[in-house]
Design an enzyme around this catalytic site. Structure first.
Site, PDB file in Angstrom:
ATOM      1  CG  HIS A  82      -1.853   1.174   1.213  1.00 15.24           C
ATOM      2  ND1 HIS A  82      -3.060   1.122   0.563  1.00 15.24           N
ATOM      3  CD2 HIS A  82      -1.747   2.432   1.711  1.00 15.24           C
ATOM      4  CE1 HIS A  82      -3.661   2.294   0.678  1.00 15.24           C
ATOM      5  NE2 HIS A  82      -2.895   3.101   1.361  1.00 15.24           N
ATOM      6  CG  ASP A 161     -11.797   3.319   5.310  1.00 17.71           C
ATOM      7  OD1 ASP A 161     -11.261   4.238   5.946  1.00 17.71           O
ATOM      8  OD2 ASP A 161     -11.556   3.106   4.109  1.00 17.71           O
ATOM      9  NE  ARG A 168      -9.840  10.571   8.066  1.00 15.57           N
ATOM     10  CZ  ARG A 168      -8.964   9.765   7.457  1.00 15.57           C
ATOM     11  NH1 ARG A 168      -9.350   8.589   6.988  1.00 15.57           N
ATOM     12  NH2 ARG A 168      -7.719  10.111   7.334  1.00 15.57           N
ATOM     13  CB  SER A 183      -8.404   5.108   6.882  1.00 19.34           C
ATOM     14  OG  SER A 183      -8.716   5.050   5.524  1.00 19.34           O
ATOM     15  CE  LYS A 187      -8.721   1.866   2.960  1.00 17.28           C
ATOM     16  NZ  LYS A 187      -8.933   3.249   2.591  1.00 17.28           N
TER      17      LYS A 187
HETATM   18  N1  URA Z   1      -5.511   6.391   2.204  1.00 13.93           N
HETATM   19  C1  URA Z   1      -6.516   5.786   2.901  1.00 13.93           C
HETATM   20  O1  URA Z   1      -6.999   4.737   2.515  1.00 13.93           O
HETATM   21  N2  URA Z   1      -6.967   6.366   4.007  1.00 13.93           N
HETATM   22  C2  URA Z   1      -6.470   7.539   4.478  1.00 13.93           C
HETATM   23  O2  URA Z   1      -6.925   8.006   5.495  1.00 13.93           O
HETATM   24  C3  URA Z   1      -5.420   8.162   3.754  1.00 13.93           C
HETATM   25  C4  URA Z   1      -4.948   7.572   2.614  1.00 13.93           C
END
Ligand code: URA
Length: 444
Positions: A82, A161, A168, A183, A187
């Protein structure tokens, strides 16, 4: 649940219990807590932070609002990467097929462009026909068959999320370390991984610009992953200039394909290989960094990685001919070369300015419902520290029309600073594991 009392509690810097977080997130995901109250609570978290127990409870609660990818009985390890987001960051497009070609399953679950940063889903969708909205069942079947799927956050994964993230985004509460960590990790932990590698960006184009904050984010995410049985490693990589040369959706797909053919820009390939090495080592698919590097190189040299990418594209409804002929990608209507306005040394190539310009050109979103023009963007062929001559071509703008060209040229004038001296900061500055932070002496 008396929400105003909880907001007050957090606002005044006190911790909420794990049970409170679990109930709150469940109720919010079920539509029983209004956005205005959740917004106030998020702002309280933004200023007050979360204690480790609260962060863990929030992350677990977000995972529990959805389903998980399950790999019980899968014959190979499962690993993902990620990135916290940047400009020109097309690493996922290369890395997923490269690692899958080394016999490791990769359920690459990615996001869309966010703010000034690009998103892997938007890049993939510039390939005619490519579908990123796979269900978990479809993704699992494709991974069984090809070792790789490239998909978006399905409605089944951490739906809390998805709602919180959108909230957000419009309440100025994105840049909070605990909220970003919860967040991302909610995932990723729902993907049923055996290992996770994080590319945490640092520098002016990153969400968290300062190295110390980027390291704190990495450590926070690693602690969450490790405590939930998912070995997690992070590399801190430079985002004070774009990665590679191409910035913009279809342009980046073309550059990723060049990379899979073995001829990508050096910085893009260095970050891709470094992350790939960590992925293979983390799940025991290689014995040493050299061994991992050799396997990845062999996947590229033999054409297996490109072939895997073509098969993934075809399986997801896209036109696999794109790997042979980039002309299959949508093409910009107007293209113009940008020349250095003076001689000297490149002092900066400001990624945030280029990212904002791509959004203005139509290549990113200002509202969730906006569609994205895949053709627009920049190719910038210089890096900080490069000497340039006055009048030398150093970039190109890709736009819809002449107005877009003018906008792009003026963005390049602001983004590419030519002075007396310039210096490239280390591309990969730190390696962070559960054991600690390792500064990579001279960088890479
Ligand atoms: N990427 C995400 O999935 N969540 C965040 O809060 C910031 C970047």
């Amino acid at each position: 649940m008396v929400i105003p009392a909880l907001i007050e509690h957090k606002r005044d810097g006190r911790a909420l219990s794990a049970e409170t977080w679990a109930t709150l997130i469940r109720e919010y995901a079920g539509g029983r807590v209004p956005d205005y109250q959740m917004s106030a609570l998020l702002m309280a978290v933004f200023f007050r932070g979360l204690e480790p127990g609260e962060l863990a409870a929030l992350t677990d609660a977000m995972i529990e609002t959805g389903d998980r990818l399950r790999f019980d009985g899968h014959p190979t390890p499962v690993v993902d990467k990620h990135s916290t987001g940047g400009i020109g960051d097309k690493v996922s497009l290369l890395l997923a097929p490269m690692v899958a070609s080394c016999g490791v399953a990769v359920p690459m679950m990615s996001g869309r462009g966010l703010g000034h940063t690009g998103g892997t889903l938007d890049k993939l969708e510039s390939i005619p026909g490519f579908r990123t909205d796979l269900s978990l069942a479809e993704a699992r079947r494709q991974i069984d068959r090809l070792g790789c799927a490239m998909l978006g956050q399905t409605p089944e994964i951490a739906p809390a999320d998805k709602r919180l993230y959108a909230l957000r985004d419009v309440t100025a509460t994105v840049e909070s370390i605990p909220l970003i960590a919860a967040s991302i990790m909610s995932k990723k932990l729902a993907e049923g991984l055996n290992g996770l590698v994080l590319d945490v960006k640092t520098g002016s184009g990153a969400f968290l610009r300062e190295t110390e904050r980027a390291i704190e984010l990495a450590r926070t995410m690693i602690a969450l992953g490790e405590a939930r049985g998912c070995p997690t490693v992070a590399l801190l990589t430079a985002m004070d200039r774009p990665l590679g040369r191409a910035c913009g959706n279809a342009l980046e797909v073309e550059e990723a394909i060049e990379g899979l053919r073995g001829s990508g820009p050096a910085d893009l390939m260095a970050v891709t290989y470094a992350l790939g090495v960590e992925m293979l080592l983390l799940v025991g698919a290689a014995t040493t960094p050299d061994d991992a590097h050799r396997r990845l190189e062999e996947a590229v040299r033999s054409g297996r990685a490109l072939e895997t990418f073509a098969r993934v594209i075809e399986a997801q409804g896209g036109n696999p001919k794109v790997v042979e002929d980039p002309g299959v990608l949508p093409q910009a209507q107007a293209v113009e070369v940008y020349r250095a306005d003076r001689g000297g040394v490149v002092a900066a190539v400001e990624p945030r300015r280029l990212g904002r310009a791509i959004v203005e050109l139509g290549g990113g979103r200002t509202r969730v419902e906006d569609s994205v023009d895949p053709t627009v963007g920049f190719v910038v062929t210089v890096k900080p520290g490069d000497p340039v001559r006055a009048g030398e071509p150093i970039a190109s703008v890709f736009a819809r029309d002449e107005a877009g060209i003018a906008l792009g040229l003026s963005a390049l004038q602001e983004a590419v600073i030519i002075g007396e001296r310039g210096r490239l900061t280390p591309l990969i500055s730190h390696r962070i594991t559960a054991r600690g932070v390792e500064a990579l002496a001279d960088g890479v």
